[in-house]
Write an enzyme that holds these catalytic residues in place. Structure first.
Site, PDB file in Angstrom:
ATOM      1  N   LYS A 180       0.853  -1.188   0.000  1.00 45.77           N
ATOM      2  CA  LYS A 180       0.000   0.000   0.000  1.00 45.77           C
ATOM      3  C   LYS A 180       0.885   1.232   0.000  1.00 45.77           C
ATOM      4  O   LYS A 180       1.819   1.341   0.808  1.00 45.77           O
ATOM      5  CB  LYS A 180      -0.914   0.008   1.229  1.00 45.77           C
TER       6      LYS A 180
HETATM    7  O1  G3P Z   1      -8.173   1.013   5.118  1.00 43.32           O
HETATM    8  C1  G3P Z   1      -8.197   2.407   5.427  1.00 43.32           C
HETATM    9  C2  G3P Z   1      -9.008   2.597   6.621  1.00 43.32           C
HETATM   10  O2  G3P Z   1      -8.432   1.809   7.655  1.00 43.32           O
HETATM   11  C3  G3P Z   1      -9.198   3.994   7.087  1.00 43.32           C
HETATM   12  O3  G3P Z   1     -10.320   3.906   7.884  1.00 43.32           O
HETATM   13  O4  G3P Z   1     -11.803   4.396   9.733  1.00 43.32           O
HETATM   14  O5  G3P Z   1      -9.466   5.312   9.731  1.00 43.32           O
HETATM   15  O6  G3P Z   1     -11.182   6.215   8.164  1.00 43.32           O
HETATM   16  P1  G3P Z   1     -10.706   5.030   8.936  1.00 43.32           P
END
Ligand code: G3P
Length: 228
Positions: free
Chosen positions: A86
């Site tokens: 990533k």
């Molecule tokens: O995979 C990306 C994700 O983990 C981001 O999620 O909940 O931190 O916006 P969040």
């Protein structure tokens, strides 16, 4: 649509792959840091649980394309061919993406917030782009619509890159991504469970059990077959 689980927690990964059709695991530095454990030991353990037929997305932490390239090489030596590196979209990230793509690495361009970031990443050779749905919704930018337009752009230009929608807070957001043709979603284990939860299903299962036991007691179909 591919379901991927967005966690580095060993117990949650074990549970997810046992009970759900999970295509892989995604992590990022925030998710990894929540486990408060040795990074290399953790990714090796995750790899041993998910096996080499599921994707394992691990985010690079270098800030230059050269460091990212070397991190990707070292991680592939540990994880193998199911590794997806990533890379957050940026100039250095795109440079690393192009170089790694030429060397046959699988790449997921992440922290995508716009359609043009996604298109640029696809042109650079990313296998997946990861738009952040809930973070877009939080700035009144309609994450589902952004994902839908990225899907449409890739279709329009016949690009092989797939959309791996990320950052979800509700099952409804996930459902809407499937309705606009998102190729994959990565969700935390709670949302994964919410995707199949419905109280009427629970009532139906309880009723089936009560009706069966009312006539046959605790005997199962297998008990009855054995008795024949
Ligand atoms: O995979 C990306 C994700 O983990 C981001 O999620 O909940 O931190 O916006 P969040």
């Amino acid at each position: 649509m591919l379901y991927i689980v967005d966690t580095a927690n060993i117990e949650k990964i074990r549970h997810a792959i046992e009970y759900f059709p999970i295509a892989g695991v995604t992590t990022n530095p925030t998710i990894i840091s929540k486990e408060h454990t040795d990074f290399i030991k953790l990714i090796k353990e995750i790899e041993s649980i998910i096996g080499n037929n599921r994707m394992f997305h691990i985010q690079l932490t270098g800030s230059t394309s050269d460091t990212m390239f070397r991190e990707a090489q070292a991680l592939r030596d540990i994880i193998g061919d199911n590794l997806y590196v990533k890379i957050p979209v940026s100039e250095e990230g795109l440079k690393a993406t192009m170089a790694l793509h030429r060397e046959g690495f699988h790449i997921t361009e992440t922290a995508i917030f716009t359609q043009q970031q996604a298109l640029m990443a696809a042109m650079a050779g990313a296998d997946f782009v990861a738009p952040y749905v809930n973070r877009l919704d939080n700035i009144i930018s309609d994450g589902v619509n952004v994902v839908g337009e990225i899907v449409e752009l890739f279709r329009q230009y016949s690009l092989p890159t797939k959309v791996l929608a990320a950052s979800f807070k509700t099952a409804e957001q996930v459902h809407k991504i499937s309705m606009v043709g998102g190729h994959a979603v990565t969700v935390n284990p709670d949302i994964l469970e919410n995707l199949i939860y419905h109280p009427l299903t629970m009532y139906a299962i309880d009723d089936f059990t009560a009706d069966w036991e009312g006539v046959y007691g605790k005997k199962t179909i297998l008990d009855m077959i054995k008795e024949q």
